[in-house]
Design an enzyme around this catalytic site. Structure first.
Site, short mmCIF file in Angstrom:
data_model
loop_
_atom_site.label_atom_id
_atom_site.label_comp_id
_atom_site.label_asym_id
_atom_site.label_seq_id
_atom_site.Cartn_x
_atom_site.Cartn_y
_atom_site.Cartn_z
N CYS A 1 0.84 -1.21 0.00
CA CYS A 1 0.00 0.00 0.00
C CYS A 1 0.87 1.25 0.00
O CYS A 1 1.75 1.41 0.84
CB CYS A 1 -0.92 0.01 1.22
SG CYS A 1 -2.22 -1.21 1.07
N GLU B 1 2.25 5.97 2.96
CA GLU B 1 2.69 4.97 3.94
C GLU B 1 4.14 4.57 3.64
O GLU B 1 4.93 4.30 4.53
CB GLU B 1 1.78 3.73 3.86
CG GLU B 1 2.26 2.61 4.76
CD GLU B 1 1.14 1.66 5.14
OE1 GLU B 1 0.14 2.13 5.72
OE2 GLU B 1 1.27 0.46 4.87
C1 FAD Z 1 3.48 -7.45 -1.50
C2 FAD Z 1 3.51 -6.62 -0.25
C3 FAD Z 1 2.55 -6.81 0.73
C4 FAD Z 1 2.56 -6.05 1.91
N1 FAD Z 1 1.63 -6.30 2.86
C5 FAD Z 1 1.62 -5.57 3.98
C6 FAD Z 1 0.65 -5.82 5.00
O1 FAD Z 1 -0.16 -6.73 4.92
N2 FAD Z 1 0.66 -5.03 6.10
C7 FAD Z 1 1.55 -4.01 6.25
O2 FAD Z 1 1.51 -3.31 7.27
N3 FAD Z 1 2.52 -3.77 5.32
C8 FAD Z 1 2.57 -4.51 4.20
N4 FAD Z 1 3.54 -4.29 3.27
C9 FAD Z 1 4.55 -3.23 3.49
C10 FAD Z 1 5.87 -3.76 4.13
O3 FAD Z 1 6.07 -5.11 3.79
C11 FAD Z 1 5.87 -3.64 5.65
O4 FAD Z 1 5.77 -2.30 6.06
C12 FAD Z 1 7.13 -4.27 6.25
O5 FAD Z 1 6.92 -4.51 7.61
C13 FAD Z 1 8.39 -3.42 6.08
O6 FAD Z 1 9.51 -4.19 6.52
P1 FAD Z 1 10.94 -4.07 5.82
O7 FAD Z 1 11.90 -4.88 6.61
O8 FAD Z 1 10.83 -4.38 4.39
O9 FAD Z 1 11.25 -2.53 6.05
P2 FAD Z 1 12.10 -1.57 5.10
O10 FAD Z 1 11.25 -1.18 3.93
O11 FAD Z 1 13.43 -2.14 4.83
O12 FAD Z 1 12.27 -0.33 6.07
C14 FAD Z 1 11.14 0.39 6.55
C15 FAD Z 1 11.59 1.35 7.66
O13 FAD Z 1 11.95 0.61 8.82
C16 FAD Z 1 13.23 1.05 9.29
N5 FAD Z 1 13.91 -0.06 9.97
C17 FAD Z 1 14.07 -1.32 9.52
N6 FAD Z 1 14.76 -2.05 10.42
C18 FAD Z 1 15.04 -1.23 11.46
C19 FAD Z 1 15.73 -1.40 12.70
N7 FAD Z 1 16.29 -2.57 13.03
N8 FAD Z 1 15.83 -0.34 13.54
C20 FAD Z 1 15.29 0.86 13.20
N9 FAD Z 1 14.62 1.08 12.04
C21 FAD Z 1 14.50 0.05 11.18
C22 FAD Z 1 13.96 1.44 8.01
O14 FAD Z 1 15.11 2.25 8.26
C23 FAD Z 1 12.85 2.16 7.27
O15 FAD Z 1 12.75 3.47 7.77
C24 FAD Z 1 3.56 -5.05 2.09
C25 FAD Z 1 4.55 -4.87 1.10
C26 FAD Z 1 4.53 -5.65 -0.04
C27 FAD Z 1 5.65 -5.49 -1.03
#
Ligand code: FAD
EC number: 1.3.1.98
Length: 327
Positions: A237, A319
């Site tokens: 999203c 978001e």
């Molecule tokens: C196909 C798809 C489906 C999805 N479905 C959902 C869903 O159902 N629900 C939902 O809420 N989201 C969803 N998302 C969005 C996303 O997957 C989530 O927000 C996910 O939790 C982000 O995790 P990430 O590790 O990829 O974070 P990243 O994108 O790598 O980072 C996001 C933020 O977190 C910070 N961060 C990461 N690790 C740390 C740490 N250790 N300490 C401090 N800061 C940190 C990063 O610096 C950045 O600011 C979806 C995305 C996709 C591609």
């Protein structure tokens, strides 16, 4: 290369990569290079590199699964830390098991770099309930806590089960904090407003039948398949849902709060800008095609916001996070 970069390279030698393209580390698969790039394999390494980069006053960014970010075409000036810390441990149990009535809590600790899907599968296999609805959530534990990632069927957020965590303060101190510290709400945690880094998390889970847990987890996967585009480059999203209060004020149809619904009704599905396209399966998902640029995604975001504003008077808020230089 500036002297702080040289000093970091001296300390970590060939572990530091230069001009690493960031696109492959994100689910959008767009974005330019990082000046410096370091991959951590353990929580100790994660702490070590964050302490070092802060001492040298080099800008840095923690990259989890890269599934909620858009990296600019100009890349990132500073160090990107790809967090691959991977430890999962059962820490202990509290309460009693009375026959079939299991009232105990089991505490599971995961490093912040652990992929959420790996953790969810682990907890299900151990017969522990609380995270199973998040099967299929891309990204790391760190990203999921930072975003307080959520699920709709049944409603739940990753922060709901967080019992305790280890954070690192800007002064480089490790601190144990409890759930209150995070001030969780819809899509939000205190990490978004502080410079603390998340090192590891303890979740409090309940014992439950493994087959029931798999059933619920697979229901989540089925619902994802039915409602979200599959096998495409996306960051999920793009916009947050709006509050009920805003839906009332703006008079959205049936007081709808879903950003996806508002985008759909504003005719956004299938819209394109360069190599970026609004998914025809879910109007709140942008997908990127081969050759797409971050600037295409930004352009499309602008069009989507304008359409919803014109149709409903609602100002959607992103978001996904924009990281680095956008030209
Ligand atoms: C196909 C798809 C489906 C999805 N479905 C959902 C869903 O159902 N629900 C939902 O809420 N989201 C969803 N998302 C969005 C996303 O997957 C989530 O927000 C996910 O939790 C982000 O995790 P990430 O590790 O990829 O974070 P990243 O994108 O790598 O980072 C996001 C933020 O977190 C910070 N961060 C990461 N690790 C740390 C740490 N250790 N300490 C401090 N800061 C940190 C990063 O610096 C950045 O600011 C979806 C995305 C996709 C591609």
């Amino acid at each position: 290369m500036n002297t702080a970069y040289e000093e970091l390279k001296k300390q970590f030698r060939d572990r530091i990569k230069e001009h690493e393209l960031l696109a492959p580390y994100t689910t959008y698969k767009v974005g330019g290079p990082a000046d410096l790039f370091f991959t951590t394999a353990t929580a100790d390494e994660f702490v070590e590199i964050v302490v070092a980069v802060r001492k040298l006053d080099i800008p840095f960014f923690i990259l989890g699964g890269g599934s909620n970010i858009l990296i600019g075409d100009g890349g990132f000036r500073g160090l990107v830390i790809k967090n691959n810390s991977s430890g999962i441990t059962i820490r202990g149990m509290k309460g009693k098991v009375k026959g079939d009535n299991k009232e105990s809590l089991v505490f599971v600790e995961a490093d912040s770099g652990v992929p959420m899907n790996k953790l969810v599968r682990f907890t299900i296999e151990e017969g522990l309930s609380g995270l199973e609805m998040h099967l299929g959530l891309p990204g790391s534990v760190g990203g999921a806590v930072y975003m307080n990632s959520k699920w709709t069927k049944p409603t739940g957020s990753v922060g709901d089960r967080l019992y305790q965590a280890t954070i690192m303060t800007p002064a480089g101190k490790l601190k144990n904090v409890n759930q209150d510290y995070f001030n969780f709400s819809y899509g939000k945690s205190s990490l978004q407003r502080s410079d603390d880094m998340l090192v590891s998390v303890v979740f409090a889970l309940k014992q439950e039948n493994k087959d029931m847990l798999w059933q619920r987890a697979n229901d989540s996967i089925t619902y994802r398949r039915e409602t979200q585009p599959q096998g495409v480059r996306t960051a999920g999203c793009v916009f947050k849902n709006i509050s009920s209060a805003e839906a009332l004020t703006c008079g959205t149809p049936d007081h709808a709060t879903s950003a996806g619904f508002l985008l759909d009704k504003s005719g956004c599905k299938g819209m394109k800008a360069g190599g970026a396209e609004v998914s025809t399966a879910h109007a709140n998902f942008i997908i990127t095609h081969q050759g797409a640029k971050a600037s295409d995604v930004i352009k499309l975001i602008g069009i989507m916001k304008k359409n919803v504003k014109q149709k409903f008077g609602v100002t959607l808020k992103e978001e996904i996070q924009m990281i680095g230089e956008f030209t």
